[in-house]
Write a protein that holds these residues in place. Structure first.
Motif, PDB file in Angstrom:
ATOM      1  N   ASP A  65       0.718   4.700   1.240  1.00 22.12           N
ATOM      2  CA  ASP A  65       0.185   5.610   2.249  1.00 22.12           C
ATOM      3  C   ASP A  65       0.322   4.951   3.616  1.00 22.12           C
ATOM      4  O   ASP A  65      -0.272   3.892   3.855  1.00 22.12           O
ATOM      5  N   PRO A  66       1.078   5.533   4.529  1.00 24.10           N
ATOM      6  CA  PRO A  66       1.220   4.953   5.863  1.00 24.10           C
ATOM      7  C   PRO A  66      -0.120   4.777   6.571  1.00 24.10           C
ATOM      8  O   PRO A  66      -0.262   3.909   7.434  1.00 24.10           O
ATOM      9  N   ALA A  67      -1.127   5.559   6.188  1.00 24.67           N
ATOM     10  CA  ALA A  67      -2.446   5.453   6.811  1.00 24.67           C
ATOM     11  C   ALA A  67      -3.152   4.142   6.455  1.00 24.67           C
ATOM     12  O   ALA A  67      -4.096   3.743   7.136  1.00 24.67           O
ATOM     13  N   MET A  68      -2.721   3.473   5.400  1.00 23.17           N
ATOM     14  CA  MET A  68      -3.350   2.190   5.015  1.00 23.17           C
ATOM     15  C   MET A  68      -3.327   1.188   6.154  1.00 23.17           C
ATOM     16  O   MET A  68      -4.247   0.379   6.282  1.00 23.17           O
ATOM     17  N   LYS A  69      -2.290   1.237   6.952  1.00 20.83           N
ATOM     18  CA  LYS A  69      -2.120   0.267   8.034  1.00 20.83           C
ATOM     19  C   LYS A  69      -3.309   0.251   8.988  1.00 20.83           C
ATOM     20  O   LYS A  69      -3.672  -0.795   9.516  1.00 20.83           O
ATOM     21  N   ASN A  70      -3.923   1.406   9.195  1.00 14.98           N
ATOM     22  CA  ASN A  70      -5.022   1.501  10.161  1.00 14.98           C
ATOM     23  C   ASN A  70      -6.304   2.064   9.565  1.00 14.98           C
ATOM     24  O   ASN A  70      -7.168   2.533  10.309  1.00 14.98           O
ATOM     25  N   THR A  71      -6.428   2.036   8.236  1.00 14.98           N
ATOM     26  CA  THR A  71      -7.610   2.608   7.583  1.00 14.98           C
ATOM     27  C   THR A  71      -8.280   1.560   6.695  1.00 14.98           C
ATOM     28  O   THR A  71      -7.802   1.311   5.579  1.00 14.98           O
ATOM     29  N   PRO A  72      -9.362   0.956   7.159  1.00 18.84           N
ATOM     30  CA  PRO A  72     -10.074  -0.011   6.320  1.00 18.84           C
ATOM     31  C   PRO A  72     -10.657   0.665   5.073  1.00 18.84           C
ATOM     32  O   PRO A  72     -11.038   1.829   5.103  1.00 18.84           O
ATOM     33  N   ILE A  81      -9.244   1.188   1.934  1.00 21.02           N
ATOM     34  CA  ILE A  81      -8.409   1.771   0.880  1.00 21.02           C
ATOM     35  C   ILE A  81      -8.260   0.790  -0.286  1.00 21.02           C
ATOM     36  O   ILE A  81      -8.400   1.173  -1.449  1.00 21.02           O
ATOM     37  N   ALA A  82      -8.019  -0.468  -0.001  1.00 20.18           N
ATOM     38  CA  ALA A  82      -7.925  -1.468  -1.082  1.00 20.18           C
ATOM     39  C   ALA A  82      -9.245  -1.547  -1.832  1.00 20.18           C
ATOM     40  O   ALA A  82      -9.262  -1.633  -3.070  1.00 20.18           O
ATOM     41  N   ALA A  83     -10.356  -1.490  -1.117  1.00 20.48           N
ATOM     42  CA  ALA A  83     -11.668  -1.528  -1.770  1.00 20.48           C
ATOM     43  C   ALA A  83     -11.827  -0.351  -2.719  1.00 20.48           C
ATOM     44  O   ALA A  83     -12.333  -0.510  -3.848  1.00 20.48           O
ATOM     45  N   LYS A  84     -11.386   0.813  -2.305  1.00 21.59           N
ATOM     46  CA  LYS A  84     -11.473   2.012  -3.147  1.00 21.59           C
ATOM     47  C   LYS A  84     -10.623   1.852  -4.417  1.00 21.59           C
ATOM     48  O   LYS A  84     -11.074   2.151  -5.522  1.00 21.59           O
ATOM     49  N   GLU A 118       1.555  -3.632   4.326  1.00 18.35           N
ATOM     50  CA  GLU A 118       0.629  -2.914   5.201  1.00 18.35           C
ATOM     51  C   GLU A 118       0.364  -1.493   4.719  1.00 18.35           C
ATOM     52  O   GLU A 118      -0.656  -0.909   5.047  1.00 18.35           O
ATOM     53  N   VAL A 119       1.295  -0.932   3.948  1.00 21.03           N
ATOM     54  CA  VAL A 119       1.192   0.483   3.570  1.00 21.03           C
ATOM     55  C   VAL A 119       1.272   0.720   2.062  1.00 21.03           C
ATOM     56  O   VAL A 119       1.358   1.866   1.622  1.00 21.03           O
TER      57      VAL A 119
END
Length: 153
Positions: A97-104, A106-109, A128-129
């Motif tokens: 997901d390209p949004a991963m780069k700027n979305t804290p 996601i890895a936690a989820k 990053e993505v």
């Protein structure tokens, strides 16, 4: 799950781990050059933190290349003190997901969802993505379902 999140899978993956591998870049370059001589394509690569002059180096290949990688690792064991661990019939799950780069978070989820499955994660690589996970055959369906549910919610 954002509209740009893509979850993909690849079946029949072999994990090769070299334990006690020299932690120098030239050694890593030589090992991958040697593997290329067997016409083996490498996918995921992960290196553990170094312990003195040594590290653990893991990489994945297609199960189709198992016979060739066993020929390579047999030769490696004859020439070095490196311990080789080979595990086949694994699955790669990738969350892109390209949004991963700027979305804290996601890895936690993703990892919170997997934690509930008690799965055996064999390897994790990220960018990053993208988060890519290698899981056993036994845990594949459960982990994939947990990730899909977490990313949908």
């Amino acid at each position: 799950m954002s509209t740009s999140t893509v979850i993909s899978t690849v079946d029949n993956i072999t994990l090769v781990t070299l334990v006690g591998f020299p932690a120098q870049v030239d050694s890593i370059a030589k090992i991958f050059d040697s593997i290329a001589q067997y016409h083996i394509n490498i996918d995921m690569i992960s290196m553990a933190p170094t312990h003195g002059a040594f590290t653990g180096l893991s990489f994945t290949i297609s199960d189709n290349d198992l016979v060739d990688v066993l020929a390579f690792t047999t030769q490696l064991k004859k020439e070095t003190d490196v311990n080789v661990i080979v595990s086949s019939v694994n699955h790669k799950i990738s969350i892109y997901d390209p949004a991963m780069k700027n979305t804290p978070g996601i890895a936690a989820k993703v990892f919170s969802a997997i934690a509930g499955t008690k799965a055996d994660l064999r390897l994790i690589t990220t960018s990053e993505v993208e988060i890519s996970l290698l899981v056993t055959e036994a845990d594949f369906d459960t982990v994939l379902s947990a990730i899909e549910q977490a990313m949908a919610g």
